[in-house]
Design a protein around this motif. Structure first.
Motif, PDB file in Angstrom:
ATOM      1  N   GLY A   1       0.779  -1.223   0.000  1.00 28.79           N
ATOM      2  CA  GLY A   1       0.000   0.000   0.000  1.00 28.79           C
ATOM      3  C   GLY A   1       0.812   1.275   0.000  1.00 28.79           C
ATOM      4  N   TYR A   2       0.211   2.303   0.627  1.00 29.77           N
ATOM      5  CA  TYR A   2       0.679   3.667   0.418  1.00 29.77           C
ATOM      6  C   TYR A   2       1.236   4.341   1.661  1.00 29.77           C
ATOM      7  N   HIS A   3       2.339   5.009   1.443  1.00 30.15           N
ATOM      8  CA  HIS A   3       3.032   5.856   2.400  1.00 30.15           C
ATOM      9  C   HIS A   3       2.220   7.131   2.655  1.00 30.15           C
TER      10      HIS A   3
ATOM     11  N   SER B   1      -1.246  12.275  -2.172  1.00 28.08           N
ATOM     12  CA  SER B   1      -0.265  12.258  -3.260  1.00 28.08           C
ATOM     13  C   SER B   1       0.360  10.878  -3.241  1.00 28.08           C
ATOM     14  N   PRO B   2      -0.227   9.932  -3.975  1.00 27.98           N
ATOM     15  CA  PRO B   2       0.123   8.514  -3.848  1.00 27.98           C
ATOM     16  C   PRO B   2       1.629   8.258  -3.887  1.00 27.98           C
ATOM     17  N   GLN B   3       2.100   7.632  -2.834  1.00 28.95           N
ATOM     18  CA  GLN B   3       3.502   7.262  -2.705  1.00 28.95           C
ATOM     19  C   GLN B   3       3.546   5.904  -2.018  1.00 28.95           C
ATOM     20  N   LEU B   4       4.200   4.951  -2.617  1.00 29.61           N
ATOM     21  CA  LEU B   4       4.195   3.589  -2.107  1.00 29.61           C
ATOM     22  C   LEU B   4       5.077   3.457  -0.867  1.00 29.61           C
ATOM     23  N   ILE B   5       4.658   2.589   0.039  1.00 33.69           N
ATOM     24  CA  ILE B   5       5.481   2.243   1.191  1.00 33.69           C
ATOM     25  C   ILE B   5       6.778   1.609   0.698  1.00 33.69           C
TER      26      ILE B   5
ATOM     27  N   VAL C   1      10.100  -0.492   2.476  1.00 30.99           N
ATOM     28  CA  VAL C   1      10.554  -1.094   3.725  1.00 30.99           C
ATOM     29  C   VAL C   1      11.793  -0.391   4.266  1.00 30.99           C
ATOM     30  N   GLU C   2      12.662   0.062   3.390  1.00 27.46           N
ATOM     31  CA  GLU C   2      13.898   0.701   3.803  1.00 27.46           C
ATOM     32  C   GLU C   2      13.759   2.200   4.011  1.00 27.46           C
ATOM     33  N   LYS C   3      12.978   2.874   3.155  1.00 25.26           N
ATOM     34  CA  LYS C   3      12.962   4.329   3.162  1.00 25.26           C
ATOM     35  C   LYS C   3      11.800   4.941   3.943  1.00 25.26           C
ATOM     36  N   SER C   4      10.674   4.250   4.041  1.00 17.40           N
ATOM     37  CA  SER C   4       9.511   4.810   4.731  1.00 17.40           C
ATOM     38  C   SER C   4       9.741   4.803   6.236  1.00 17.40           C
ATOM     39  N   ILE C   5       9.704   5.985   6.835  1.00 15.74           N
ATOM     40  CA  ILE C   5      10.016   6.129   8.254  1.00 15.74           C
ATOM     41  C   ILE C   5       8.721   6.276   9.053  1.00 15.74           C
ATOM     42  N   PHE C   6       8.508   5.340   9.962  1.00  8.61           N
ATOM     43  CA  PHE C   6       7.318   5.318  10.806  1.00  8.61           C
ATOM     44  C   PHE C   6       7.637   5.840  12.198  1.00  8.61           C
ATOM     45  N   GLY C   7       6.643   6.460  12.825  1.00  7.57           N
ATOM     46  CA  GLY C   7       6.731   6.682  14.262  1.00  7.57           C
ATOM     47  C   GLY C   7       6.435   5.355  14.938  1.00  7.57           C
ATOM     48  N   LEU C   8       7.352   4.848  15.746  1.00  5.07           N
ATOM     49  CA  LEU C   8       7.233   3.495  16.292  1.00  5.07           C
ATOM     50  C   LEU C   8       6.213   3.364  17.413  1.00  5.07           C
ATOM     51  N   ALA C   9       5.694   4.488  17.916  1.00  5.41           N
ATOM     52  CA  ALA C   9       4.777   4.449  19.057  1.00  5.41           C
ATOM     53  C   ALA C   9       5.453   3.689  20.205  1.00  5.41           C
TER      54      ALA C   9
END
Length: 425
Positions: A58-60, A64-68, A70-78
């Protein structure tokens, strides 16, 4: 048939499908995420030395559609961030700079601001109690939500110490009516207080300590790890926070519950989606580290590999031990938690044990923030670890949390089943 029941039956059937040679079943995972209104997810499966599987779904971002990635998409880890706190503490234990059972006031060195339970001052607050959620610290939810501020403004308003001393002191009501060490109660404030101890002992900000002493030795690019938005040169790599709303009432819950975040409808093209702007909070150690799924997987591999070169196998074992031997009851006077069909976790040092519906125990941590929900688990044999980071929301309506939990549980079970090479019983 209700939507939730239909979804649950679909997911249970899909777990069986994943047992065949065509596993993991990426098509099922993608469909399950879509059915639960989750824009995107990054999933990584590892053992102690190798990456067994990684896939982006899915989407990052939506508008403005941008694919997730694994290496570059930075998540807040909660709250997965809490596992970093325990690792930092155990490093200091190994250096004999702190002791898990010493009163934390010894390390905070604040003669005019001491932390103790107002009704039980003789019961010391220790790092072991903080990390195992048995300190009796229970900061009111409304206070914690009030700490969320747009962008990086929260960090300019108060330091970590100021935020914690303001709400965790004997002059407040943010305490359970039980002595520290006698009950457990999930405490973000208590976890962050352990992070403050790390700051005081090392004379480094906690976020810098994590970068330099934990992530850098693991070979992680620390320019891609941080807490503040200012830590990242390319903010387009930060995964956007969105939430799906089913009706106007859901939208009102968001705007009334977190008015300071200016939550709005995403756009005319996406009228059922909300945009949750990036935010921060000054009590950040318990839930705001940001990094990619691949970076987090290196940390998880360290834990599975007995600490690698970061901490000792003895410290890994210490973090896994359930504090109190499972005899410390969870404080739940309302009975809500005990009435839930979701089994209550057992607390080690930041790492928690969870029994899933297959009857087996797993160790790891989950995490929830507005616009994100994650889970990181290792099987009891320590042979497979699974990370699922997603940018879906489980907060509104209230019954979404259980549904979302079941979805993540089913994805984890399917992946464990696939990579363990045996049927989930």
């Amino acid at each position: 048939m209700s939507y939730v029941l239909y979804l649950s039956l679909t997911l249970l059937a899909a777990i069986g499908d994943a047992a065949n040679l065509n596993c993991p079943n990426n098509q099922w995972i993608e469909k399950s995420l879509n059915n639960s209104y989750i824009p995107g997810a990054a999933i990584v499966v590892v053992n102690g030395t190798h990456t067994l599987y990684e896939h982006a779904f899915g989407y990052h971002s939506i508008s403005s559609p941008q694919l997730i990635d694994v290496e570059k998409s930075i998540f807040g880890l909660a709250s997965i961030s809490k596992t970093l706190i325990a690792t930092a503490v155990m490093q200091l234990v190994e250096k004999e700079l702190v002791d898990l059972d010493t009163d934390i006031n010894h390390y905070l060195s604040e003669p005019h601001r001491r932390i103790f339970h107002p009704k039980y001052p003789s019961h010391s607050i220790t790092l072991r109690k903080l990390l195992s959620h048995s300190s009796s610290i229970a900061v009111d939810d409304s206070i914690e939500l009030g700490l969320y501020q747009l962008g990086d403004t929260a960090f300019g308003q108060s330091t970590l110490a100021e935020a914690l001393f303001a709400h965790i002191n004997p002059n407040t009501s943010n305490w359970l009516p039980k002595p520290p060490g006698t009950v457990s109660f999930y405490s973000n404030g208590g976890s962050s207080l352990a992070g403050l101890v790390v700051e005081r002992v090392t004379n480094m900000s906690f976020d810098l300590y994590v970068k330099e002493k934990i992530m850098k030795p693991l070979g992680v690019d620390i320019s891609k790890v941080g807490v503040r938005l200012a830590d990242f040169s390319n903010r387009d790599e930060l995964v956007k926070h969105n939430a799906y709303v089913f009706n106007a009432s859901d939208f009102n819950v968001w705007t009334q519950g977190l008015p300071q975040l200016n939550v709005t409808k995403l756009s005319e093209n996406f009228p059922t989606w909300l945009n949750i702007p990036f935010f921060g909070f000054s009590a950040y150690p318990s839930g705001l580290f940001r990094m990619s799924a691949r970076s987090l997987s290196k940390f998880l591999q360290m834990f599975m590999n007995n600490g690698s070169n970061l901490i000792s196998p003895k410290s890994i074992a210490e973090m896994k031990i359930i504090v109190g031997g499972g005899l410390i009851p969870y404080y739940d006077p309302s009975g809500i938690a005990n009435a839930s069909t979701i089994a209550l976790p057992s607390f080690g040092l930041s790492w928690t044990w969870q029994t899933l519906k297959d009857g087996r125990r797993y160790v790891g941590h989950s995490g929830t923030l507005p616009g994100s929900r994650h889970w990181m688990l290792i099987n009891e044999k320590n042979t497979v670890g699974v990370i699922v980071l997603s940018n879906g929301d489980s907060n509104v309506p209230s019954d979404r949390s259980k549904e979302y939990y079941q979805l993540l549980e089913n994805i984890h079970l399917a992946l464990f089943q696939c990579f363990e090479g045996e049927l989930v019983k």
